[in-house]
Enzyme design. Structure first.
Site, mmCIF file in Angstrom:
data_model
loop_
_atom_site.group_PDB
_atom_site.id
_atom_site.type_symbol
_atom_site.label_atom_id
_atom_site.label_comp_id
_atom_site.label_asym_id
_atom_site.label_seq_id
_atom_site.Cartn_x
_atom_site.Cartn_y
_atom_site.Cartn_z
ATOM 1 N N HIS A 1 -62.095 133.092 70.684
ATOM 2 C CA HIS A 1 -60.510 133.019 70.954
ATOM 3 C C HIS A 1 -60.138 134.487 71.499
ATOM 4 C CE1 HIS A 1 -59.671 134.700 66.616
ATOM 5 N NE2 HIS A 1 -60.034 135.792 67.341
ATOM 6 N N ASP B 1 -50.481 140.005 68.944
ATOM 7 C CA ASP B 1 -49.895 139.008 68.034
ATOM 8 C C ASP B 1 -49.592 139.448 66.796
ATOM 9 O OD1 ASP B 1 -52.615 139.956 67.455
ATOM 10 O OD2 ASP B 1 -53.642 138.373 68.123
ATOM 11 N N ASN C 1 -65.417 132.555 67.424
ATOM 12 C CA ASN C 1 -65.039 131.304 68.171
ATOM 13 C C ASN C 1 -64.723 131.347 69.487
ATOM 14 O OD1 ASN C 1 -62.540 132.111 67.807
ATOM 15 N ND2 ASN C 1 -61.976 130.501 66.523
ATOM 16 N N GLU D 1 -56.894 129.922 69.771
ATOM 17 C CA GLU D 1 -57.905 129.333 69.217
ATOM 18 C C GLU D 1 -58.456 128.363 70.407
ATOM 19 O OE1 GLU D 1 -59.231 130.851 66.749
ATOM 20 O OE2 GLU D 1 -57.861 130.977 65.139
HETATM 21 P P1 PGA Z 1 -62.300 141.675 65.488
HETATM 22 O O1 PGA Z 1 -61.624 140.535 65.933
HETATM 23 O O2 PGA Z 1 -62.031 143.052 66.540
HETATM 24 O O3 PGA Z 1 -61.762 142.132 64.136
HETATM 25 O O4 PGA Z 1 -63.785 141.337 65.377
HETATM 26 C C1 PGA Z 1 -61.429 140.292 67.189
HETATM 27 C C2 PGA Z 1 -60.669 139.077 67.594
HETATM 28 O O5 PGA Z 1 -60.694 138.099 66.654
HETATM 29 O O6 PGA Z 1 -59.966 139.199 68.595
#
Ligand code: PGA
Length: 244
Positions: free
Chosen positions: A140, A69, A138, A145
């Protein structure tokens, strides 16, 4: 349901080393490996270890490298862009071929067209051999999302408030941008192998929901449960509560 492979390790350092070893294994085995890679806090240790492995002789030169992304609205050279992140954490330290390094262009004017172009690039590369992912609190994956249809492809998306706040650390405490281009769950699912990384107690509930709750688009990571080659690599704090 196809059983997932669960690898529980002691801590963040062990998770990072094991993740790097799995990536390195692909790089050594495949003549032209195609990787789909994450950003964020979780994979930083994996990238550090991959840089060490490169110093010991591991080559990235034959790999085609995609990212999951990119934020919309940031120029590629913006220090908080994921292009800058990948350069800083991995690409400037290793022998990746710049012609084989791909990220969505978050500064594109037509973001729908840019997303379609990116999806086509993945297809033209022959699809993904190994996708490495983190998980959001959450549930995702990438920037997909809760509520994302499992068959969605690369497209522009609006980020949840919780995601923008979680990523404020990269924007001097201001919420992260509202929109991003993300590879979709459908594209992730098509990868021949998927490796989900999770570290720390704040991820435990999302990991449990994804692995032991209902398979539902309200928990995007639960889409991975039916994948024929899916490994969860988690430290005890994130995965210790799973029944295994
Ligand atoms: P993080 O994010 O590694 O910064 O915890 C993971 C994600 O949101 O996929």
């Amino acid at each position: 349901m196809i059983p997932l492979e669960l690898r529980l390790v002691e801590d963040y350092e062990s998770m990072s080393r094991e993740a790097a070893d799995l990536v390195a294994d692909r790089l050594r085995r495949e003549p032209e490996p195609v990787l789909l890679l994450p950003t964020g806090g979780t994979p930083l240790g994996m990238y550090r270890r991959l840089v060490e492995l490169h110093e010991g002789g591991l080559s990235f030169s034959r790999a085609t490298l995609f990212n999951l992304d990119e934020y919309i609205g940031l120029p590629p050279q913006h220090p908080s862009s994921y292009r800058a992140y990948m350069h800083r954490e991995l690409y400037r330290h290793v022998d990746a071929d710049p012609r084989r390094v791909h990220l969505p262009d978050g500064s594109a004017v037509d973001t729908e067209a840019e997303a379609a172009r990116y999806e086509a690039e993945i297809e033209a590369a022959g699809g993904v051999d190994l996708c490495v992912l983190g998980i959001g609190r959450n549930g995702h994956i990438g920037f997909n999302e809760p509520g994302t249809p499992f068959d969605a492809r690369t497209r522009p998306v609006r980020l949840d408030g919780s995601t923008r706040r979680a990523n404020a650390r990269d924007f001097g405490g201001e919420d992260a941008p509202e929109k991003a281009i993300t590879v979709g769950p459908g594209t992730i699912f098509d990868a021949r192998e998927v490796l989900l990384l999770a570290s720390g107690e704040p991820k435990a509930a999302a990991v449990a929901a994804a692995l032991e709750g209902r398979v539902t688009q309200d928990v995007p990571a639960s889409a991975l449960r039916g994948h024929p080659r899916f490994t969860l690599l988690a430290d005890r704090a994130a995965g210790g509560g799973l029944s295994g």
